[in-house]
Motif scaffolding. Structure first.
Motif, PDB file in Angstrom:
ATOM      1  N   ALA A 463      11.015  -6.019   8.037  1.00 19.38           N
ATOM      2  CA  ALA A 463       9.747  -5.728   7.368  1.00 19.38           C
ATOM      3  C   ALA A 463       8.899  -4.752   8.177  1.00 19.38           C
ATOM      4  CB  ALA A 463       8.963  -7.022   7.161  1.00 19.38           C
ATOM      5  N   PRO A 464       8.316  -3.754   7.516  1.00 15.78           N
ATOM      6  CA  PRO A 464       7.324  -2.909   8.190  1.00 15.78           C
ATOM      7  C   PRO A 464       6.041  -3.706   8.421  1.00 15.78           C
ATOM      8  CG  PRO A 464       7.476  -2.326   5.872  1.00 15.78           C
ATOM      9  CD  PRO A 464       8.529  -3.374   6.119  1.00 15.78           C
ATOM     10  N   ARG A 465       5.299  -3.347   9.463  1.00 16.04           N
ATOM     11  CA  ARG A 465       4.015  -3.999   9.669  1.00 16.04           C
ATOM     12  C   ARG A 465       3.089  -3.652   8.509  1.00 16.04           C
ATOM     13  NH1 ARG A 465       3.288  -5.958  14.865  1.00 16.04           N
ATOM     14  NH2 ARG A 465       1.025  -5.665  14.806  1.00 16.04           N
ATOM     15  N   GLY A 466       2.307  -4.631   8.086  1.00 15.23           N
ATOM     16  CA  GLY A 466       1.491  -4.480   6.885  1.00 15.23           C
ATOM     17  C   GLY A 466       0.607  -3.256   6.904  1.00 15.23           C
ATOM     18  N   GLU A 467      -0.015  -2.972   8.064  1.00 15.63           N
ATOM     19  CA  GLU A 467      -0.942  -1.847   8.126  1.00 15.63           C
ATOM     20  C   GLU A 467      -0.246  -0.498   8.020  1.00 15.63           C
ATOM     21  OE1 GLU A 467      -0.374  -3.316  12.483  1.00 15.63           O
ATOM     22  OE2 GLU A 467      -0.395  -4.134  10.444  1.00 15.63           O
ATOM     23  N   ASP A 468       1.100  -0.481   8.213  1.00 15.19           N
ATOM     24  CA  ASP A 468       1.843   0.777   8.157  1.00 15.19           C
ATOM     25  C   ASP A 468       2.524   1.021   6.812  1.00 15.19           C
ATOM     26  OD1 ASP A 468       1.113   1.388  10.714  1.00 15.19           O
ATOM     27  OD2 ASP A 468       2.981   0.731  11.636  1.00 15.19           O
ATOM     28  N   LEU A 469       2.373   0.111   5.881  1.00 16.02           N
ATOM     29  CA  LEU A 469       3.029   0.273   4.572  1.00 16.02           C
ATOM     30  C   LEU A 469       2.670   1.585   3.888  1.00 16.02           C
ATOM     31  CD1 LEU A 469       2.983  -3.291   2.943  1.00 16.02           C
ATOM     32  CD2 LEU A 469       4.979  -1.868   3.437  1.00 16.02           C
ATOM     33  N   PRO A 470       1.411   2.045   3.945  1.00 17.44           N
ATOM     34  CA  PRO A 470       1.075   3.313   3.266  1.00 17.44           C
ATOM     35  C   PRO A 470       1.815   4.527   3.828  1.00 17.44           C
ATOM     36  CG  PRO A 470      -0.914   2.038   3.733  1.00 17.44           C
ATOM     37  CD  PRO A 470       0.204   1.371   4.467  1.00 17.44           C
ATOM     38  N   LYS A 471       2.397   4.417   5.032  1.00 21.65           N
ATOM     39  CA  LYS A 471       3.082   5.552   5.649  1.00 21.65           C
ATOM     40  C   LYS A 471       4.559   5.638   5.270  1.00 21.65           C
ATOM     41  CE  LYS A 471       0.197   4.998   9.813  1.00 21.65           C
ATOM     42  NZ  LYS A 471       0.245   4.727  11.277  1.00 21.65           N
ATOM     43  N   LEU A 472       5.073   4.631   4.564  1.00 20.70           N
ATOM     44  CA  LEU A 472       6.510   4.557   4.293  1.00 20.70           C
ATOM     45  C   LEU A 472       7.042   5.807   3.617  1.00 20.70           C
ATOM     46  CD1 LEU A 472       7.644   0.992   3.108  1.00 20.70           C
ATOM     47  CD2 LEU A 472       8.720   2.472   4.810  1.00 20.70           C
ATOM     48  N   ALA A 473       6.343   6.294   2.615  1.00 24.65           N
ATOM     49  CA  ALA A 473       6.868   7.404   1.826  1.00 24.65           C
ATOM     50  C   ALA A 473       6.765   8.738   2.543  1.00 24.65           C
ATOM     51  CB  ALA A 473       6.141   7.465   0.481  1.00 24.65           C
ATOM     52  N   ASP A 474       5.634   9.000   3.186  1.00 29.09           N
ATOM     53  CA  ASP A 474       5.379  10.336   3.722  1.00 29.09           C
ATOM     54  C   ASP A 474       5.554  10.456   5.238  1.00 29.09           C
ATOM     55  OD1 ASP A 474       4.699  11.230   1.156  1.00 29.09           O
ATOM     56  OD2 ASP A 474       2.644  10.491   1.394  1.00 29.09           O
ATOM     57  N   SER A 475       5.389   9.363   5.975  1.00 28.53           N
ATOM     58  CA  SER A 475       5.479   9.416   7.448  1.00 28.53           C
ATOM     59  C   SER A 475       6.314   8.251   7.973  1.00 28.53           C
ATOM     60  CB  SER A 475       4.079   9.388   8.061  1.00 28.53           C
ATOM     61  OG  SER A 475       3.274  10.415   7.566  1.00 28.53           O
ATOM     62  N   PRO A 476       7.582   8.167   7.582  1.00 33.42           N
ATOM     63  CA  PRO A 476       8.393   7.009   7.988  1.00 33.42           C
ATOM     64  C   PRO A 476       8.543   6.867   9.504  1.00 33.42           C
ATOM     65  CG  PRO A 476       9.767   8.720   7.001  1.00 33.42           C
ATOM     66  CD  PRO A 476       8.347   9.105   6.747  1.00 33.42           C
ATOM     67  N   GLY A 477       8.496   8.003  10.216  1.00 32.82           N
ATOM     68  CA  GLY A 477       8.649   7.936  11.664  1.00 32.82           C
ATOM     69  C   GLY A 477       7.486   7.277  12.369  1.00 32.82           C
ATOM     70  N   GLU A 478       6.349   7.119  11.673  1.00 35.30           N
ATOM     71  CA  GLU A 478       5.165   6.492  12.270  1.00 35.30           C
ATOM     72  C   GLU A 478       5.070   5.007  11.946  1.00 35.30           C
ATOM     73  OE1 GLU A 478       1.669   8.607  11.167  1.00 35.30           O
ATOM     74  OE2 GLU A 478       2.511  10.581  11.631  1.00 35.30           O
ATOM     75  N   VAL A 479       6.001   4.501  11.145  1.00 35.78           N
ATOM     76  CA  VAL A 479       5.927   3.109  10.712  1.00 35.78           C
ATOM     77  C   VAL A 479       6.495   2.189  11.794  1.00 35.78           C
ATOM     78  CG1 VAL A 479       6.641   1.436   8.969  1.00 35.78           C
ATOM     79  CG2 VAL A 479       6.138   3.801   8.303  1.00 35.78           C
ATOM     80  N   LEU A 480       5.702   1.202  12.188  1.00 31.28           N
ATOM     81  CA  LEU A 480       6.175   0.173  13.115  1.00 31.28           C
ATOM     82  C   LEU A 480       6.664  -1.033  12.318  1.00 31.28           C
ATOM     83  CD1 LEU A 480       3.476   0.250  15.957  1.00 31.28           C
ATOM     84  CD2 LEU A 480       5.653   1.471  15.826  1.00 31.28           C
ATOM     85  N   SER A 481       7.516  -1.821  12.934  1.00 32.63           N
ATOM     86  CA  SER A 481       8.116  -2.965  12.250  1.00 32.63           C
ATOM     87  C   SER A 481       7.673  -4.274  12.888  1.00 32.63           C
ATOM     88  CB  SER A 481       9.636  -2.870  12.315  1.00 32.63           C
ATOM     89  OG  SER A 481      10.092  -3.068  13.652  1.00 32.63           O
ATOM     90  N   ASP A 482       7.911  -5.346  12.165  1.00 28.00           N
ATOM     91  CA  ASP A 482       7.707  -6.696  12.701  1.00 28.00           C
ATOM     92  C   ASP A 482       9.019  -7.183  13.313  1.00 28.00           C
ATOM     93  OD1 ASP A 482       5.073  -7.588  12.589  1.00 28.00           O
ATOM     94  OD2 ASP A 482       5.183  -7.921  10.434  1.00 28.00           O
TER      95      ASP A 482
END
Length: 599
Positions: A463-482
Motif C-alpha cells: 500500500a502507498p502511504r495515504g498522503e502520497d496517493l495523489p502522486k500515484l498517477a503523475d509522480s510515482p517516484g515520489e510515492v512512499l509506501s507503508d
C-alpha cells in the motif's frame, strides 16, 4: 553377547549425555543405545565413547568383569550401532572439560545392533572434510554434535514462535504448494499438469496472495511456517526452497505488526539466553541510505557516510568538480579510525573494492598521529584542502578518510560496501552484540533504466502511504509506501507491509507498473474480485526463518540449519536431484524436450 535378529538391548533407560555424578553415587544400572564414537585399547581394558542425540559417555570393558562383552568390544569400530547394559561409576581419570567426564559405564552386556563399514569421513568436529563430500553423505554429516545442536536450537525457535503466536490469538493455516504462476520478481519453479494438458502449476515464492485472501475471508490473524521456492542464483544465505514465518493481520497498522514481530523475535532471543530491549529503534529508508549507504544497516559500529560537498566545492580538483557539476552529483566519504598508518598495499586493496562496487576511483587522505597529511590529491587540494575534506568525513589525527565523487546513489553504494569490508578487515565490528531495528518509509517504486519502467520495490500489493496517493498517477517516484523491514546486524531478516485493500487503488498501482488491465485480470483477477467484495485493511510480514536460525546459532551458512540443503547449483548431491526422467513420464505430462536435450 553376540548380535541377534531380535535385539535384547534396544530400549534405553537413560541417555548418554544426561548421566550425572549422582547416577554414579547410586551405582545406577542403565541400558544405553547409540553409536561408537571412539575406541581406545589400554592393555586389557577397552574404553569406548558412546554417542547418542544427547551427548557422549565413556564405557569401560573389563575382561575380569564381563569376558563376553570384552571380547565383543574388541570387534567394535567407529559408528557401529550398539546397545549396552552396565552400572554408572566414578571415573578414576576425570576429564573436567567433558560434561560426563567424571563418570563412566562399567559394562556387563554388549550387543551390536548394526555394524558400520568404512565411512567417507570421521564423525568428529575437529576433522575437516570437503563440503561437497559432506553434503553427498549428509546423513553422516548430521551425526556431528554441532549440527545436531543447531537443529535442536532450530526446533526450540520454532516452538517458541508457535507458542507466541498462539498466545496472541493467531491461527496457523496452510496454503497451497501447487498454485498459479505470477512471475513478478524471481523465477518460478514450474510443475507440469498431467490432467490439464499444456497447463502448469507454480511452486509458491511466498503465500502472499493466499494470506491476503484469508483476511478477506475474515480470519483476521493468520500465520504459517511456509515452504517457499525461488528459482534464482544462490549464495550462502539463500536456498531454492526455504522456510519463512508468514504473518498477516486484519485491521492492522504498521505499529500492530511491529508489536507482534517484536514479541516473536524477543522469544527467539530468549531461547539463546539473550534479552533484547523493546521497542526496537526505527529508521526511515532515506536516512538509512544517507548514513549507511544501504537499506539494511549494520549499526554495531560507526564509519557513517558523510557529505563533503561544502569542503570539496571550488577546490579545483577535477574529480570533485566534475561530480558536483552534475544535477545528482556529490562527494561523500567515511572516516576509518586508526588507519592513518595504513600501508599502500592496504589502500590499493580498498581502492579495488571501491572500483568493484562501481566507483571510478577512490580518493584517500591519511592523517598521521603528528598531523602530517598524505594523499594522491595533496598536490591539487593542498594540506588545508585535504584536512578540510578529511574533517568533513570525520577523520582526525591518526585516521584516514575514504572519499568517492559521483552520483549520490553510486557514492552510497560504494561507501556502503567499503564501510562493511573495511570494518571487518580492521576488526571494528564488536562480537556478541545484537543490533535490531526497523527500516520504514520505503519508496513504493524503483525505476529500471534498462526496461524504462517502474518496478515495485517490495511487491505490487504494497500500500502507498495515504498522503502520497495523489502522486500515484503523475509522480510515482515520489510515492512512499507503508512497507517495513526488520534488520539484524546488517542483515534483513524480514520484510512486510500494509497491503492494498481497495480494488481501485490496486488498479492504479498496476497502471503505474505498466501492467495492463488484461494482464492484471489474467494474473490477479481473483484478487481484484476479492478486494471488491469487502476486504478489510490488512498487513503483515514474512520472517526468514532459516536466516534467523543461522544467525542465532552462529552458523556461517543457512545450509547448516537445514537438514538436507541444496548446493549453490541448486542440486542435492545426496539424492542426485534434479535428475532425468524417462520418456514415458514426459509423454504423460505432454512434454517434448528440445532437440539435443538428453532424457
Amino acid at each position: 553377547m553376540n548380535s541377534s535378529a531380535t535385539p535384547q538391548l534396544l530400549h534405553r533407560t537413560a541417555r548418554c549425555g544426561e548421566l550425572t555424578p549422582a547416577d554414579a553415587e547410586a551405582r545406577r544400572e542403565v541400558i544405553l543405545t547409540g553409536w561408537v564414537h571412539h575406541r581406545r585399547d589400554l592393555g586389557q581394558l577397552i574404553f569406548v565413547e558412546i554417542r547418542d542425540f544427547s551427548g557422549t559417555v565413556q564405557a569401560v570393558f573389563d575382561p575380569s568383569h564381563a569376558l563376553e562383552a570384552h571380547a565383543l568390544a574388541e570387534t567394535l569400530r567407529s559408528e557401529f550401532v550398539v546397545g549396552l547394559k552396565g552400572r554408572v561409576v566414578q571415573r578414576e581419570s576425570v576429564n573436567p572439560k567433558h560434561p560426563t567426564g567424571s563418570i563412566e559405564i562399567r559394562v556387563d552386556l554388549l550387543e551390536i545392533l548394526n555394524p558400520a563399514g568404512q565411512l567417507p569421513f570421521l564423525i568428529d568436529e575437529d576433522v575437516e572434510s570437503n563440503e561437497e563430500l559432506r553434503l553427498r553423505y549428509r546423513y553422516l554429516d548430521l551425526r556431528r554434535p554441532r549440527l545436531q545442536q543447531v537443529l535442536r536450537t532450530r526446533h526450540r525457535l520454532s516452538a517458541a514462535t508457535r507458542k507466541a503466536m498462539d498466545d496472541l490469538g493467531f491461527n496457523e493455516i496452510e496454503t497451497p504448494i501447487l498454485t498459479k504462476s505470477t512471475p513478478e520478481g524471481a523465477r518460478d519453479y514450474l510443475v507440469p499438469s498431467r490432467i490439464q494438458e499444456g497447463g502448469f502449476y507454480a511452486l509458491p515464492q511466498s503465500p502472499q496472495l493466499f494470506k491476503q485472501l484469508l483476511m478477506v475471508a475474515g480470519f483476521e490473524k493468520y500465520y504459517q511456517f511456509a515452504r517457499c521456492f525461488r528459482d534464482e542464483d544462490l549464495r550462502a544465505d539463500r536456498q531454492p526452497e526455504f522456510t519463512q514465518i508468514d504473518v498477516e493481520m486484519s485491521f492492522a497498522t504498521p505499529e500492530d505488526v511491529y508489536e507482534v514481530v517484536e514479541s516473536i523475535v524477543a522469544g527467539m532471543f530468549r531461547e539463546i539466553g539473550v534479552t533484547i530491549e523493546l521497542p526496537l529503534p526505527r529508521m526511515a529508508y532515506a536516512e538509512s541510505m544517507d548514513r549507511f549507504g544501504v537499506d539494511r544497516p549494520d549499526t554495531r559500529f560507526g564509519l557513517e557516510l558523510k557529505d563533503l560537498g561544502a569542503a570539496a566545492e571550488g577546490t579545483g580538483f577535477r574529480v570533485f568538480d566534475g561530480a558536483l557539476e552534475k544535477d545528482d552529483g556529490t562527494v561523500r566519504g567515511i572516516a576509518v579510525p586508526g588507519a592513518g598508518d595504513a600501508s599502500r598495499k592496504v589502500l590499493d586493496r580498498w581502492t579495488d573494492w571501491a572500483k568493484s562496487a562501481g566507483a571510478g576511483g577512490l580518493v584517500w587522505i591519511k592523517i598521521a598521529d603528528d598531523g602530517k597529511i598524505s594523499s594522491p590529491a595533496l598536490k591539487v587540494l593542498g594540506e588545508d584542502g585535504c584536512r578540510a575534506a578529511a574533517a568533513a568525513a570525520g577523520a582526525g589525527n591518526g585516521d584516514a578518510a575514504l572519499v568517492v565523487a559521483d552520483s549520490r546513489s553510486v557514492c552510497n553504494r560504494v561507501l556502503g560496501v567499503l564501510r562493511l569490508k573495511v570494518a571487518e578487515e580492521r576488526e571494528l565490528i564488536p562480537e556478541g552484540k545484537w543490533n535490531l531495528l526497523w527500516i520504514e518509509k520505503f519508496p513504493l517504486f524503483e525505476w529500471d533504466e534498462k526496461d524504462q519502467r517502474w518496478y515495485s520495490m517490495h511487491h505490487p500489493f504494497t500500500a502507498p502511504r495515504g498522503e502520497d496517493l495523489p502522486k500515484l498517477a503523475d509522480s510515482p517516484g515520489e510515492v512512499l509506501s507503508d512497507a517495513y523491514d526488520i534488520v539484524l546486524n546488517g542483515t534483513e531478516i524480514g520484510g512486510g507491509s500494509i497491503r492494498i485493500h481497495n480494488q481501485e487503488i490496486q488498479s492504479q498501482v498496476f497502471d503505474a507498473l505498466s501492467i495492463s488491465k488484461e494482464e492484471a485480470d489474467s494474473k490477479f483477477g481473483f484478487l481484484l474480485r476479492a478486494l471488491a467484495s469487502g476486504a478489510p485493511p490488512h498487513g503483515g510480514i514474512a520472517l526468514g526463518f532459516d536466516r534467523i536460525c543461522a544467525m542465532l546459532t552462529g552458523s556461517e551458512s543457512i545450509r547448516d540449519v537445514i537438514a538436507f540443503p541444496k548446493t549453490t547449483r541448486a542440486a542435492c548431491l545426496m539424492t542426485g536431484s534434479p535428475s532425468k526422467v524417462d520418456s514415458a513420464q514426459l509423454r504423460e505430462l505432454h512434454i517434448d524436450l528440445a532437440p539435443g536435450t538428453k532424457e
